[in-house]
Scaffold this active site. Structure first.
Site, PDB file in Angstrom:
ATOM      1  N   ASP A 190       5.582   1.987   7.079  1.00 42.66           N
ATOM      2  CA  ASP A 190       4.324   1.291   6.797  1.00 42.66           C
ATOM      3  C   ASP A 190       3.576   2.117   5.768  1.00 42.66           C
ATOM      4  O   ASP A 190       2.999   3.133   6.121  1.00 42.66           O
ATOM      5  CB  ASP A 190       3.537   1.145   8.097  1.00 42.66           C
ATOM      6  N   HIS A 194       3.003   2.908  13.147  1.00 42.39           N
ATOM      7  CA  HIS A 194       2.095   4.061  13.123  1.00 42.39           C
ATOM      8  C   HIS A 194       2.581   5.224  13.995  1.00 42.39           C
ATOM      9  O   HIS A 194       1.845   6.179  14.220  1.00 42.39           O
ATOM     10  CB  HIS A 194       0.652   3.680  13.487  1.00 42.39           C
ATOM     11  N   HIS A 220       0.818  -1.215   0.000  1.00 43.18           N
ATOM     12  CA  HIS A 220       0.000   0.000   0.000  1.00 43.18           C
ATOM     13  C   HIS A 220       0.850   1.264   0.000  1.00 43.18           C
ATOM     14  O   HIS A 220       1.888   1.343   0.650  1.00 43.18           O
ATOM     15  CB  HIS A 220      -1.054  -0.007   1.113  1.00 43.18           C
ATOM     16  N   ASP A 254       3.932  -6.101   3.534  1.00 46.04           N
ATOM     17  CA  ASP A 254       3.580  -5.036   4.479  1.00 46.04           C
ATOM     18  C   ASP A 254       4.376  -5.225   5.770  1.00 46.04           C
ATOM     19  O   ASP A 254       5.026  -6.249   5.950  1.00 46.04           O
ATOM     20  CB  ASP A 254       2.067  -5.089   4.762  1.00 46.04           C
ATOM     21  N   GLU A 312      -5.322   1.525   2.105  1.00 51.90           N
ATOM     22  CA  GLU A 312      -5.230   0.319   2.941  1.00 51.90           C
ATOM     23  C   GLU A 312      -5.509   0.641   4.403  1.00 51.90           C
ATOM     24  O   GLU A 312      -6.171  -0.111   5.107  1.00 51.90           O
ATOM     25  CB  GLU A 312      -3.827  -0.299   2.804  1.00 51.90           C
ATOM     26  N   GLU A 313      -5.005   1.780   4.835  1.00 49.30           N
ATOM     27  CA  GLU A 313      -5.078   2.134   6.258  1.00 49.30           C
ATOM     28  C   GLU A 313      -6.500   2.407   6.737  1.00 49.30           C
ATOM     29  O   GLU A 313      -6.753   2.479   7.936  1.00 49.30           O
ATOM     30  CB  GLU A 313      -4.182   3.348   6.558  1.00 49.30           C
TER      31      GLU A 313
HETATM   32 CO    CO Z   1      -0.470   0.542   8.786  1.00 45.36          CO
HETATM   33 ZN    ZN Z   2       0.631  -1.330   6.399  1.00 44.89          ZN
END
Ligand code: CO
Ligand code: ZN
Length: 334
Positions: free
Chosen positions: A165, A304, A63, A218, A195-196
């Site tokens: 990420d 994150h 992503h 990922d 994606e998130e």
């Molecule tokens: Co993420």
């Molecule tokens: Zn991710």
């Protein structure tokens, strides 16, 4: 590759606003693939055409979006209230530098709290250096987006920065395109959007490509820091082959294919069971009538936060494994 990783992770692209990242990836990959297009949803789909007779379709997905913040309200004193785009722990925002889409910079702080246990996003605000609503309104509108403003650094074989990420996954797919050479099967390298916020681009692109095998690349969490929640994944122990997360139980034949490939090619790997969290592999798995899917995970600390950390060595092992899986002429042996 360090330069590529730095460029991709520092790029601006929260969910729904991935254009800059996609353009960057397009430039990097265009000379190594046979077809390249942005689909209606915004996913960037690159195809490396197979040369085999009985060609199968393998879809790799990483992503391109990152987590972010969205402005919900402008206070009289010029401060901005916001909501989250994707999963953001409020503790990761305290004092964080942010950047609006216009380039305007700022930081995040919170109201006075008797206990930090009361820290919630609704108690927080962005300070963009403006002292009135009018002043703020000249720079920002409702619905404007912000992401962490953070440079990526390399420390002793580790990479530290925002949006690792999953721009690191994007870097892996770009390197896969560069290194894989001639292939028997059709290899789709998909850089997905949103994606998130719920594996959205993964779902729509899997529908249109209708692959025989789906593999997400990922990040995943680790259990190797002081007091961490138990998880048998650690930095530097190789690419993590996903067995399960909340979105996916890896098909047994996919698990076998990936593990056999790693064993045969002597690629350092570890197994991953993630108790909470999901990836595009889950969305691909549930596309159409169901598609065998798996995931190559990059062990990542502080997911994150504005300082996510991965090991360069794990990235290299992930590329090796992705290249070998893509280059496999037979997918599943009965
Ligand atoms: Co993420
Ligand atoms: Zn991710």
């Amino acid at each position: 590759m360090k330069e590529l990783i730095k460029k991709l992770t520092e790029a601006y692209g929260p969910s729904g606003y991935e254009n800059d990242v996609m353009n960057m990836i397009k430039e990097e990959i265009k000379d190594y693939v046979d077809d390249l297009k942005i689909d209606k949803m915004g996913n960037l789909v690159a195809l490396k055409q197979g040369k085999g007779n009985d060609r199968k379709k393998i879809m790799f997905a990483a992503h391109a979006d990152e987590i972010g913040l969205m402005v919900t309200h402008i206070e009289k004193e010029g401060f901005l209230r916001f909501t989250n785009i994707g999963g953001i722990n409020p503790y990761n925002l305290v004092g964080a530098r942010i950047k609006l889409q216009s380039g305007q910079k700022g930081m995040v702080s919170h109201e006075h709290l008797d206990s930090m246990k009361d820290l919630k996003l609704e108690k927080m605000y962005m300070d963009i250096g403006s002292s009135s609503e009018e002043e703020s309104k000249k720079i920002v509108s409702l619905g404007d987006i912000a992401v962490y403003d953070q440079k990526t650094q390399f420390i002793d074989g580790r990479i530290m920065g925002k949006a690792i990420d999953d721009r690191i996954g994007c870097a892996v797919l770009i390197e896969t395109a560069k290194q894989v050479g001639e292939v028997d099967n059709d290899i789709f390298l998909v850089f997905t959007v949103q994606e998130e916020v719920g594996l959205r681009g993964g779902r729509t692109s899997a529908y249109s490509i209708n692959p025989d095998l789906g593999i997400a690349v990922d990040v995943t969490r680790t259990g190797d820091t002081p007091g961490a929640k138990r998880m048998d994944v650690a930095l530097g122990k190789g690419v993590a082959i996903k067995i399960k997360d909340s979105s996916l139980i890896t098909s047994q034949k996919v698990k076998k294919l990936i593990i056999d490939t790693a064993e045969r090619e002597n690629i350092k790997y570890q197994l991953e069971v993630l108790e909470r969290g999901g990836t595009d592999a889950g969305a691909i798995n549930l596309a159409r009538e169901g598609i065998p899917a798996g995931c190559l995970s990059l062990p990542c600390r502080y997911v994150h936060s504005y300082s996510e950390v991965v090991a360069l060595e794990d990235v290299e092992n992930t590329i090796k494994l992705a290249v070998k899986v893509a280059g496999n002429s037979q997918l599943f042996q009965e």
